[in-house]
Design a protein around this motif. Structure first.
Motif, mmCIF file in Angstrom:
data_model
loop_
_atom_site.group_PDB
_atom_site.id
_atom_site.type_symbol
_atom_site.label_atom_id
_atom_site.label_comp_id
_atom_site.label_asym_id
_atom_site.label_seq_id
_atom_site.Cartn_x
_atom_site.Cartn_y
_atom_site.Cartn_z
ATOM 1 N N LEU A 49 67.956 47.785 40.970
ATOM 2 C CA LEU A 49 66.846 47.321 41.800
ATOM 3 C C LEU A 49 67.394 46.635 43.055
ATOM 4 C CD1 LEU A 49 64.554 45.770 39.029
ATOM 5 C CD2 LEU A 49 64.114 47.873 40.315
ATOM 6 N N PRO A 50 67.357 47.301 44.206
ATOM 7 C CA PRO A 50 67.869 46.696 45.440
ATOM 8 C C PRO A 50 67.147 45.382 45.759
ATOM 9 C CG PRO A 50 67.425 49.039 45.742
ATOM 10 C CD PRO A 50 66.834 48.657 44.424
ATOM 11 N N VAL A 51 67.855 44.454 46.336
ATOM 12 C CA VAL A 51 67.244 43.195 46.765
ATOM 13 C C VAL A 51 66.328 43.480 47.950
ATOM 14 C CG1 VAL A 51 67.670 40.908 47.756
ATOM 15 C CG2 VAL A 51 69.183 41.804 45.973
ATOM 16 N N GLN A 52 65.107 42.989 47.872
ATOM 17 C CA GLN A 52 64.146 43.185 48.959
ATOM 18 C C GLN A 52 64.118 41.959 49.861
ATOM 19 O OE1 GLN A 52 60.232 44.315 47.636
ATOM 20 N NE2 GLN A 52 61.014 45.799 46.160
ATOM 21 N N GLN A 53 63.931 42.178 51.141
ATOM 22 C CA GLN A 53 63.810 41.073 52.085
ATOM 23 C C GLN A 53 62.343 40.777 52.364
ATOM 24 O OE1 GLN A 53 66.476 42.851 55.161
ATOM 25 N NE2 GLN A 53 67.573 40.907 55.024
ATOM 26 N N ALA A 54 62.076 39.546 52.726
ATOM 27 C CA ALA A 54 60.710 39.153 53.065
ATOM 28 C C ALA A 54 60.194 40.002 54.230
ATOM 29 C CB ALA A 54 60.673 37.678 53.435
ATOM 30 N N THR A 55 58.953 40.398 54.138
ATOM 31 C CA THR A 55 58.346 41.217 55.192
ATOM 32 C C THR A 55 57.062 40.585 55.752
ATOM 33 O OG1 THR A 55 57.158 42.515 53.514
ATOM 34 C CG2 THR A 55 59.265 43.380 54.290
ATOM 35 N N LYS A 56 56.509 39.613 55.032
ATOM 36 C CA LYS A 56 55.279 38.957 55.483
ATOM 37 C C LYS A 56 55.583 37.508 55.862
ATOM 38 C CE LYS A 56 51.823 41.685 52.988
ATOM 39 N NZ LYS A 56 50.638 41.625 52.090
ATOM 40 N N PHE A 57 55.186 37.141 57.072
ATOM 41 C CA PHE A 57 55.438 35.788 57.564
ATOM 42 C C PHE A 57 54.125 35.172 58.044
ATOM 43 C CE2 PHE A 57 59.086 38.519 58.198
ATOM 44 C CZ PHE A 57 60.103 37.798 57.597
ATOM 45 N N GLU A 58 54.060 33.857 58.004
ATOM 46 C CA GLU A 58 52.834 33.190 58.443
ATOM 47 C C GLU A 58 53.159 31.975 59.311
ATOM 48 O OE1 GLU A 58 50.654 32.229 54.925
ATOM 49 O OE2 GLU A 58 52.268 31.045 54.044
ATOM 50 N N PHE A 59 52.420 31.859 60.398
ATOM 51 C CA PHE A 59 52.555 30.747 61.339
ATOM 52 C C PHE A 59 51.226 30.004 61.331
ATOM 53 C CE2 PHE A 59 52.733 29.713 66.168
ATOM 54 C CZ PHE A 59 53.068 28.400 65.894
ATOM 55 N N VAL A 60 51.276 28.746 60.882
ATOM 56 C CA VAL A 60 50.048 27.959 60.712
ATOM 57 C C VAL A 60 50.134 26.689 61.554
ATOM 58 C CG1 VAL A 60 48.500 26.846 59.051
ATOM 59 C CG2 VAL A 60 49.866 28.830 58.349
ATOM 60 N N ILE A 61 49.036 26.356 62.245
ATOM 61 C CA ILE A 61 48.969 25.151 63.077
ATOM 62 C C ILE A 61 47.792 24.297 62.630
ATOM 63 C CG2 ILE A 61 48.641 24.254 65.423
ATOM 64 C CD1 ILE A 61 49.815 26.858 66.485
ATOM 65 N N ASN A 62 48.035 22.997 62.531
ATOM 66 C CA ASN A 62 47.002 22.038 62.126
ATOM 67 C C ASN A 62 46.636 21.182 63.344
ATOM 68 O OD1 ASN A 62 45.430 20.034 61.024
ATOM 69 N ND2 ASN A 62 46.828 19.557 59.336
ATOM 70 N N LEU A 63 45.502 21.471 63.968
ATOM 71 C CA LEU A 63 45.094 20.735 65.159
ATOM 72 C C LEU A 63 44.694 19.296 64.844
ATOM 73 C CD1 LEU A 63 43.085 23.396 67.217
ATOM 74 C CD2 LEU A 63 45.438 22.598 67.531
ATOM 75 N N LYS A 64 44.299 19.043 63.596
ATOM 76 C CA LYS A 64 43.981 17.665 63.197
ATOM 77 C C LYS A 64 45.242 16.803 63.282
ATOM 78 C CE LYS A 64 40.299 18.936 59.935
ATOM 79 N NZ LYS A 64 39.880 18.913 58.497
ATOM 80 N N ALA A 65 46.355 17.355 62.789
ATOM 81 C CA ALA A 65 47.621 16.636 62.830
ATOM 82 C C ALA A 65 48.089 16.460 64.275
ATOM 83 C CB ALA A 65 48.678 17.379 62.019
ATOM 84 N N ALA A 66 47.848 17.474 65.110
ATOM 85 C CA ALA A 66 48.234 17.388 66.530
ATOM 86 C C ALA A 66 47.480 16.249 67.212
ATOM 87 C CB ALA A 66 47.956 18.712 67.225
ATOM 88 N N LYS A 67 46.198 16.126 66.906
ATOM 89 C CA LYS A 67 45.376 15.074 67.502
ATOM 90 C C LYS A 67 45.856 13.691 67.075
ATOM 91 C CE LYS A 67 40.545 13.674 68.088
ATOM 92 N NZ LYS A 67 39.127 13.968 67.712
#
Length: 329
Positions: A292-310
């Motif tokens: 079973l070949p090692v698989q690399q991550a293919t799905k990424f997520e970028f999340v921003i919290n505007l409450k924390a920014a404020k």
């Protein structure tokens, strides 16, 4: 009619052993070990993800599956002992959460299959010979965590105006995982013309407070954390301290943002555990890890919290908001 009855009877006799074998196989309870370097109560979300994904594949605790979980409680020196304990229990397979746990399991056994859920650089860490041909008893999913630190640094520079100095919280326990992350982020900081202040942080309340005080003394403009289980376990406290010291921060997992953190960029952990569960399923059904070949991550997520920014008085540029998969308002 008599010939037909005799023929059916013979078929029944021939098929009986096969049916018995199938029934026996179906009645077998698989026993897997789960090894994590973090704190039990604060990392349970990872183990729960694994349970959910295995359940979708027909593996349910109390029916045909038992899980022996072991947590190092943030003390990596305990991992070899815990891995050896799982080997003594003669589990059918060991699922490991990250590189330190994977290395401990690999050292403890060469015969029991080991499935990685999110090892950063399995080739660089010496866990597998190559991604395509892992060899040995270790396989699974690579999360690309060392490389992603560079991407986080880029995002942080785009999000924070006039960013010049970044504090990088690193674990106090050394190891190949830490070395690989530092090896990746140091040249990335140079390329982006950023001063990287590496700050040792003990992953507990007192140690983290001290680390943030050091960051302020070094006059950093923002914070990043190394991708480790112990830091993830303390994600709520880290997010609170970032607000307290009014420091923009980007984290390796969405779980930090869920606890009030500003931003995260990293792999989709639900996807990592889903794919790891598929490997567990295949191995329990007879496939060899080496096949079973090692698989690399293919799905990424970028999340921003505007409450924390404020809360820290930061205005994130529109061009950065447009790139986010999710913006919390």
């Amino acid at each position: 009619m008599t010939k037909k009855i005799i023929f059916l009877a013979l078929c029944s006799l021939l098929l009986a052993p096969c049916c018995a074998a199938d029934a026996q196989q179906q009645g077998k309870v698989a026993r897997i070990g789960y090894l994590d370097d973090s704190i039990t109560s604060r990392i349970a979300v990872r183990l729960e993800r694994l349970r959910q994904e295995l359940s979708k594949l027909g593996w349910n605790e109390g029916k045909n599956l038992t899980i022996e979980s072991r947590f190092a409680e943030g003390k990596n020196e305990r991992l070899p002992e815990l891995a050896a304990e799982l080997v003594r229990l003669k589990v059918d397979l060991i699922v490991v959460a990250a590189t330190p746990a994977a290395l401990a399991a690999k050292s403890a056994t060469t015969t029991i299959p080991v499935v990685m859920t999110n090892a950063g650089d399995p080739v660089g860490a010496g866990l597998v010979a190559s991604l395509a041909r892992p060899g040995g008893n270790v396989t699974g999913i690579s999360s690309l965590s060392p490389e992603l630190n560079s991407k986080r640094l880029e995002v942080l520079k785009d999000a924070v105006p006039k960013l010049a100095r970044v504090g990088f919280l690193r674990g106090t326990t050394g190891g190949i995982g830490r070395d690989l992350q530092l090896k990746e982020i140091r040249p990335a900081a140079l390329a982006l013309k950023l001063k990287l202040e590496e700050i040792d942080a003990q992953p507990d309340s007192k140690g983290l407070e001290s680390a943030f005080q050091t960051a302020k003394q070094k006059q950093v403009n923002a914070i990043m954390t190394m991708s480790t289980g112990p830091f993830f376990a303390e994600r709520k406290r880290i997010a609170e301290l970032a607000v307290k010291y009014r420091l923009p921060a980007i984290y390796p997992e969405k779980g930090f943002v869920d606890e009030g953190g500003l931003m995260s960029y990293g792999t989709d952990n639900n996807d990592l555990y889903r794919r790891a569960a598929v490997y567990v399923d295949k191995i329990l059904k007879g496939t060899k890890p080496a096949d079973l070949p090692v698989q690399q991550a293919t799905k990424f997520e970028f999340v921003i919290n505007l409450k924390a920014a404020k809360q820290i008085g930061l205005t994130i540029p529109g061009r950065v908001l447009e790139r986010a998969n999710q913006v919390i308002k």
